[in-house]
Design an enzyme around this catalytic site. Structure first.
Site, PDB file in Angstrom:
ATOM      1  N   GLY A  67       0.808  -1.217   0.000  1.00  0.00           N
ATOM      2  CA  GLY A  67       0.000   0.000   0.000  1.00  0.00           C
ATOM      3  C   GLY A  67       0.842   1.267   0.000  1.00  0.00           C
ATOM      4  N   GLY A  68       0.339   2.276   0.695  1.00  0.00           N
ATOM      5  CA  GLY A  68       1.006   3.574   0.726  1.00  0.00           C
ATOM      6  C   GLY A  68       0.604   4.466  -0.436  1.00  0.00           C
ATOM      7  N   GLU A  69      -0.333   3.993  -1.226  1.00  0.00           N
ATOM      8  CA  GLU A  69      -0.678   4.731  -2.448  1.00  0.00           C
ATOM      9  C   GLU A  69      -1.550   5.957  -2.185  1.00  0.00           C
ATOM     10  OE1 GLU A  69      -2.214   1.678  -4.964  1.00  0.00           O
ATOM     11  OE2 GLU A  69      -0.341   0.579  -4.922  1.00  0.00           O
ATOM     12  N   THR A  98       3.890  -1.773  -5.210  1.00  0.00           N
ATOM     13  CA  THR A  98       4.078  -0.444  -5.780  1.00  0.00           C
ATOM     14  C   THR A  98       5.301   0.237  -5.185  1.00  0.00           C
ATOM     15  OG1 THR A  98       1.690  -0.344  -5.430  1.00  0.00           O
ATOM     16  CG2 THR A  98       2.715   1.575  -6.441  1.00  0.00           C
ATOM     17  N   TYR A 129       7.170  -3.393  -8.580  1.00  0.00           N
ATOM     18  CA  TYR A 129       6.364  -2.995  -9.740  1.00  0.00           C
ATOM     19  C   TYR A 129       7.216  -2.552 -10.925  1.00  0.00           C
ATOM     20  CZ  TYR A 129       1.421  -2.558  -8.186  1.00  0.00           C
ATOM     21  OH  TYR A 129       0.118  -2.782  -7.812  1.00  0.00           O
ATOM     22  N   ARG A 162       0.320   2.860 -12.500  1.00  0.00           N
ATOM     23  CA  ARG A 162       1.418   2.851 -11.522  1.00  0.00           C
ATOM     24  C   ARG A 162       2.653   2.111 -12.031  1.00  0.00           C
ATOM     25  NH1 ARG A 162      -2.455   0.054  -7.352  1.00  0.00           N
ATOM     26  NH2 ARG A 162      -3.123  -0.690  -9.392  1.00  0.00           N
ATOM     27  N   HIS A 194       1.866  -8.088 -12.363  1.00  0.00           N
ATOM     28  CA  HIS A 194       0.680  -7.359 -11.902  1.00  0.00           C
ATOM     29  C   HIS A 194       0.048  -6.735 -13.140  1.00  0.00           C
ATOM     30  CE1 HIS A 194      -1.512  -4.025  -9.781  1.00  0.00           C
ATOM     31  NE2 HIS A 194      -1.240  -3.431 -10.919  1.00  0.00           N
ATOM     32  N   ASP A 281      -3.284 -11.771  -2.508  1.00  0.00           N
ATOM     33  CA  ASP A 281      -2.782 -10.391  -2.507  1.00  0.00           C
ATOM     34  C   ASP A 281      -2.812  -9.854  -1.073  1.00  0.00           C
ATOM     35  OD1 ASP A 281      -1.655  -8.167  -3.687  1.00  0.00           O
ATOM     36  OD2 ASP A 281      -3.503  -7.431  -4.591  1.00  0.00           O
TER      37      ASP A 281
HETATM   38 ZN    ZN Z   1      -0.674  -6.340  -7.814  1.00  0.00          ZN
END
Ligand code: ZN
Length: 384
Positions: A67-69, A98, A129, A162, A194, A281
């Site tokens: 996360g952190g998005e 990410t 990513y 992303r 991804h 995930d």
């Molecule tokens: Zn993914």
């Protein structure tokens, strides 16, 4: 110590009938009608009325959080052993996501080692990513060959806002390195892609298959149940011999047909169930929407969703021996894990006992009971 699981219905995942299973030294020693051992101490687990199935494999989990998005406050926490056990998972593959800046491969490696010490089988992917991939040694091939836990690369983002907008040549090079690194180290060398909502979907993967000599089993795309077009593209990919992955943790407002269990039934009807895996995930961030479909906040994916979707598929009519494949024998095959995902003599004693209602009753990993009767054992601490 020896262990016998008595009189359970055995699913290898194929159905074998009611049998006894002997566990010796972390492996399945024997499967037979009746196993009697005298003269040595044996732990007996009564499996009457229950089903014995292979331990589950989850090959896409953000072990150190993701996360952190939505800014730093939306970073998700590390996974806990009890979450993994509650999900019936005995083999797990960790990946970054990410964020390859504040999350490091070194930290992922340490977390995988810690979980291994606690009794779970663990592996990791190198990279994140973006391209060039972040690695331990500066090279995908060196990581695969020199670092025990690394079995592949991922998750490399394609068709996503992303992603690093990789060119087809860059993607080819990554897959080529993964293939040769995998060959030299005796590992699968898969690249976990991804796949985002972009209109090209897995088109770049078809290009790699068509324009290189690299076998399709090095390409392992995930989130294929993200939208209808991708689900259909995945069928074409599977018909070529490729394996696609459905994500089980979802809070999407998309129609139910995109839930992993429904997507699985769709592929089953197309004769492609051997080409599907499920992954959770887990610990990734998940957008949560209100009834009108407006974004509310970011939640956290749970690894318990992995088996939950399998159970839903069974409740919808899929035979258990088929529904188990995406979390047992299929991931073991694509990941090159020879003694996992199958209940047979000589295989690792990674086992799950399901009760009459198909709930997880007991989890055995490497021959050791990690959970019994809903009591979770975490490093000597008992929690209800
Ligand atoms: Zn993914």
């Amino acid at each position: 110590m020896l262990k016998i699981i008595k009189s359970a219905e055995i699913y290898t995942p194929e159905y074998l009938g009611i049998k006894d299973v002997l566990v010796v030294d972390g492996k399945i020693g024997k499967i037979d009608e009746k196993i009697e051992i005298t003269g040595v101490e044996v732990e007996v687990i009564d499996g009457k009325g229950k089903k014995l199935v292979p331990g589950f494999i989850d090959s896409h989990v953000h072990l150190t959080g993701g996360g952190g998005e939505g800014g730093f406050a939306t970073r998700t926490p590390e996974i806990t052993l009890s979450d993994i056990i509650q999900g019936g998972i005995t083999t797990i593959v960790g990946t970054l996501g990410t964020d390859g800046i504040t999350r490091s491969p070194e930290n992922l490696y340490a977390k995988a080692k810690a979980l291994e010490e606690e009794g779970i089988n663990t592996y990791i992917y190198t990279g994140s990513y973006r391209i060039p991939p972040i690695t331990f040694t500066g090279s995908i091939m060196k990581d695969l060959i020199l670092i025990d836990k690394v079995i592949g690369v991922g998750e490399i983002a394609i068709s996503d806002h992303r992603s690093s907008q990789p060119t087809i040549e860059e993607l080819k090079r990554i897959v080529a390195d993964a293939r040769v690194g995998g060959m030299l180290s005796g590992k699968s060398g898969v690249v976990n892609f991804h796949v985002g909502n972009g209109k090209n979907g897995i088109e770049p993967l078809f290009e790699i298959v068509q324009n290189t000599e690299i076998p399709i089993n090095h390409l392992y795309p995930t989130h294929i149940n993200r939208n209808k077009d991708l689900l259909e593209q995945g069928i074409e990919f599977a018909k070529l011999g490729g394996v696609v992955d459905f994500t089980t943790s979802s809070t999407s407002k998309d129609p139910d047909e995109l839930k992993a269990y429904n997507a699985l039934i769709r592929y089953y009807e197309a004769g492609l169930i051997d080409k599907v895996t499920f992954t959770s995930d887990g610990q990734g961030s998940l957008p949560i929407f209100d009834e009108k479909g407006n974004f509310v906040k970011l939640g956290i994916g749970k690894v318990t969703s992995l088996y939950y979707e399998v159970k839903l598929a069974v409740l919808k009519g899929l035979p258990l021996e088929e529904a188990l494949k995406p979390i047992t024998v299929n991931p073991a095959k694509i990941l090159g894990l020879k003694n996992k995902g199958k209940l047979k003599e000589g295989a690792n004693a990674d086992l799950v006992i399901l009760d009459e209602s198909l709930n997880i009753d007991t989890v055995i990993s490497k021959g050791k009971v990690l959970m019994s009767d809903k009591i979770i054992v975490t490093k000597g601490i008992f929690e209800n």
